[in-house]
Write an enzyme that holds these catalytic residues in place. Sequence first.
Site, PDB file in Angstrom:
ATOM      1  N   LYS A  25     -24.618  -6.371  29.412  1.00 39.79           N
ATOM      2  CA  LYS A  25     -24.967  -5.284  30.354  1.00 39.79           C
ATOM      3  C   LYS A  25     -23.878  -5.105  31.403  1.00 39.79           C
ATOM      4  O   LYS A  25     -23.146  -6.036  31.739  1.00 39.79           O
ATOM      5  CB  LYS A  25     -26.315  -5.533  31.038  1.00 39.79           C
ATOM      6  CG  LYS A  25     -26.385  -6.715  32.009  1.00 39.79           C
ATOM      7  CD  LYS A  25     -25.990  -6.390  33.447  1.00 39.79           C
ATOM      8  CE  LYS A  25     -25.845  -7.653  34.281  1.00 39.79           C
ATOM      9  NZ  LYS A  25     -24.927  -7.649  35.347  1.00 39.79           N
ATOM     10  N   LEU A 111     -18.613 -16.162  29.119  1.00 40.13           N
ATOM     11  CA  LEU A 111     -19.455 -16.953  30.031  1.00 40.13           C
ATOM     12  C   LEU A 111     -19.186 -16.546  31.475  1.00 40.13           C
ATOM     13  O   LEU A 111     -18.032 -16.331  31.849  1.00 40.13           O
ATOM     14  CB  LEU A 111     -19.111 -18.450  29.924  1.00 40.13           C
ATOM     15  CG  LEU A 111     -19.328 -19.190  28.614  1.00 40.13           C
ATOM     16  CD1 LEU A 111     -19.131 -20.684  28.847  1.00 40.13           C
ATOM     17  CD2 LEU A 111     -20.685 -18.891  28.032  1.00 40.13           C
ATOM     18  N   ALA A 112     -20.235 -16.513  32.281  1.00 34.73           N
ATOM     19  CA  ALA A 112     -20.108 -16.243  33.723  1.00 34.73           C
ATOM     20  C   ALA A 112     -19.186 -15.064  33.992  1.00 34.73           C
ATOM     21  O   ALA A 112     -18.351 -15.092  34.888  1.00 34.73           O
ATOM     22  CB  ALA A 112     -19.615 -17.496  34.460  1.00 34.73           C
ATOM     23  N   GLY A 114     -20.251 -11.750  34.474  1.00 35.09           N
ATOM     24  CA  GLY A 114     -20.862 -10.593  35.126  1.00 35.09           C
ATOM     25  C   GLY A 114     -21.428  -9.610  34.112  1.00 35.09           C
ATOM     26  O   GLY A 114     -21.791  -8.481  34.440  1.00 35.09           O
ATOM     27  N   LEU A 115     -21.515 -10.041  32.838  1.00 34.18           N
ATOM     28  CA  LEU A 115     -22.042  -9.191  31.770  1.00 34.18           C
ATOM     29  C   LEU A 115     -23.407  -9.686  31.285  1.00 34.18           C
ATOM     30  O   LEU A 115     -23.920  -9.222  30.266  1.00 34.18           O
ATOM     31  CB  LEU A 115     -21.061  -9.159  30.587  1.00 34.18           C
ATOM     32  CG  LEU A 115     -19.684  -8.539  30.862  1.00 34.18           C
ATOM     33  CD1 LEU A 115     -18.748  -8.778  29.677  1.00 34.18           C
ATOM     34  CD2 LEU A 115     -19.792  -7.041  31.133  1.00 34.18           C
ATOM     35  N   ALA A 116     -23.989 -10.637  31.987  1.00 28.67           N
ATOM     36  CA  ALA A 116     -25.321 -11.175  31.690  1.00 28.67           C
ATOM     37  C   ALA A 116     -25.410 -11.843  30.322  1.00 28.67           C
ATOM     38  O   ALA A 116     -26.437 -11.756  29.640  1.00 28.67           O
ATOM     39  CB  ALA A 116     -26.402 -10.089  31.820  1.00 28.67           C
ATOM     40  N   GLY A 117     -24.338 -12.514  29.909  1.00 28.10           N
ATOM     41  CA  GLY A 117     -24.323 -13.161  28.594  1.00 28.10           C
ATOM     42  C   GLY A 117     -25.430 -14.188  28.420  1.00 28.10           C
ATOM     43  O   GLY A 117     -26.121 -14.192  27.398  1.00 28.10           O
ATOM     44  N   GLY A 118     -25.619 -15.054  29.396  1.00 30.48           N
ATOM     45  CA  GLY A 118     -26.660 -16.080  29.297  1.00 30.48           C
ATOM     46  C   GLY A 118     -28.045 -15.456  29.242  1.00 30.48           C
ATOM     47  O   GLY A 118     -28.908 -15.875  28.456  1.00 30.48           O
ATOM     48  N   ALA A 120     -28.698 -12.495  28.117  1.00 27.49           N
ATOM     49  CA  ALA A 120     -28.788 -11.851  26.803  1.00 27.49           C
ATOM     50  C   ALA A 120     -29.235 -12.870  25.756  1.00 27.49           C
ATOM     51  O   ALA A 120     -30.097 -12.580  24.921  1.00 27.49           O
ATOM     52  CB  ALA A 120     -27.431 -11.253  26.418  1.00 27.49           C
ATOM     53  N   ASP A 152     -32.081 -10.818  34.949  1.00 29.67           N
ATOM     54  CA  ASP A 152     -31.574  -9.803  34.024  1.00 29.67           C
ATOM     55  C   ASP A 152     -32.217  -9.878  32.635  1.00 29.67           C
ATOM     56  O   ASP A 152     -31.962  -9.027  31.797  1.00 29.67           O
ATOM     57  CB  ASP A 152     -30.059  -9.974  33.819  1.00 29.67           C
ATOM     58  CG  ASP A 152     -29.259  -9.722  35.085  1.00 29.67           C
ATOM     59  OD1 ASP A 152     -29.762  -9.024  35.988  1.00 29.67           O
ATOM     60  OD2 ASP A 152     -28.116 -10.216  35.152  1.00 29.67           O
TER      61      ASP A 152
HETATM   62  O1  C5P Z   1     -32.161 -14.645  38.291  1.00 33.87           O
HETATM   63  P1  C5P Z   1     -30.948 -15.427  37.986  1.00 33.87           P
HETATM   64  O2  C5P Z   1     -31.247 -16.854  37.647  1.00 33.87           O
HETATM   65  O3  C5P Z   1     -30.070 -14.792  36.950  1.00 33.87           O
HETATM   66  O4  C5P Z   1     -30.104 -15.440  39.320  1.00 33.87           O
HETATM   67  C1  C5P Z   1     -29.029 -16.320  39.506  1.00 33.87           C
HETATM   68  C2  C5P Z   1     -28.719 -16.434  40.983  1.00 33.87           C
HETATM   69  O5  C5P Z   1     -28.180 -15.202  41.474  1.00 33.87           O
HETATM   70  C3  C5P Z   1     -29.922 -16.712  41.870  1.00 33.87           C
HETATM   71  O6  C5P Z   1     -30.185 -18.073  41.951  1.00 33.87           O
HETATM   72  C4  C5P Z   1     -29.466 -16.147  43.212  1.00 33.87           C
HETATM   73  O7  C5P Z   1     -28.587 -17.035  43.858  1.00 33.87           O
HETATM   74  C5  C5P Z   1     -28.649 -14.943  42.796  1.00 33.87           C
HETATM   75  N1  C5P Z   1     -29.456 -13.716  42.801  1.00 33.87           N
HETATM   76  C6  C5P Z   1     -29.815 -13.139  43.999  1.00 33.87           C
HETATM   77  N2  C5P Z   1     -30.570 -11.996  44.004  1.00 33.87           N
HETATM   78  C7  C5P Z   1     -30.959 -11.426  42.843  1.00 33.87           C
HETATM   79  C8  C5P Z   1     -30.600 -11.993  41.607  1.00 33.87           C
HETATM   80  C9  C5P Z   1     -29.846 -13.134  41.614  1.00 33.87           C
HETATM   81  O8  C5P Z   1     -29.457 -13.625  45.067  1.00 33.87           O
HETATM   82  N3  C5P Z   1     -31.690 -10.308  42.888  1.00 33.87           N
END
Ligand code: C5P
Length: 314
Positions: A25, A111-112, A114-118, A120, A152
């Site tokens: 994404k 990985l890591a 910014g494309l939401a691979g994990g 996905a 995501d």
């Molecule tokens: O939801 P997810 O585990 O992917 O989020 C990873 C980290 O990104 C969260 O622990 C938080 O630090 C940050 N985050 C946030 N606000 C969001 C989504 C993610 O601060 N709406």
Amino acid sequence: EAWRPDGEDERRGAMGPVKVRVPAKVNLHLGVGPLRRDGYHELNTVYHAISIYDELTARRGDTLTLTMEGEGTGELALDDSNLVMRAAHALAGYAGVLPHARLHLRKQIPLAGGLAGGSADAAATLVACDALWGTGLTRDELAGIAADLGSDVPFLIHGGTALGTGRGEAVSPVLARPTSWYWVVAIADGGLSTPAAYRELDRLREAGTAGPPLGATDALLAALRQRDPRVLAATLGNDLQDAALAMRPALAETLKAGEAAGALAGLVSGSGPTCVFLAENGARAERIAAELTAAEVCREVRVAHGPVAGARIV
Ligand code: C5P
């Protein structure tokens, strides 16, 4: 219930392997609101699924195992900390079945990045194991488990273009004309930590050096209803971009190079470091990709289009 193909016996599950394809994404608009008491930020985002895919295959097994190939192999832990394993355990726990499967992941999403691979991969696991185990969950039940796994993950079950609110987990589809948008994707060396990017944005805001917040998605949603990529280009935005640039100043060169190569607009994807560029059409995207490759401002350049479907059995 499009993720379940005809003929799949949802009570007994699949005997043969179940293969699921899931997209990456980008956020066309990533408006970051205040930090909530639960540690997440309130979001106003427009998600967009693009044609860079991971593939997860689930086979019957006596225990739960995970193997992988492609992007991140050797770097990504394959134990219970992996989002794929967490997704399998979460689904099995919810449905009251044993989490037994042999899972294999083929990664093309960095990985890591910014494309939401994990996320996905977690979405793909839910769809694959639901079919393998015959747990037959509704789309809403899957989305509920998905939300607990990551902000995501629900979007990556849906795919397409969708509005995300809350911490990003509340997803509603965006009605747009059936148009394809063409993207050039600049993948950087190494990843960026999403929590660190949010913390950096909080720090910039506290110091008064962050740009004004993007706010509402209205202009972007109006642009999506037209077919003109120039109109869309003018409305793309990401509140996390300044944070990503502060953590990785070299990304400014990548963004400049993409725009110099003829992109209508460039922006950091999610928390970065991947940069994405909107092109007028597919042919232009190929030319921009070639120039960007020659400029040596990133590890790899790919061309993609969107929107595409979310996690689906293939
Ligand atoms: O939801 P997810 O585990 O992917 O989020 C990873 C980290 O990104 C969260 O622990 C938080 O630090 C940050 N985050 C946030 N606000 C969001 C989504 C993610 O601060 N709406």
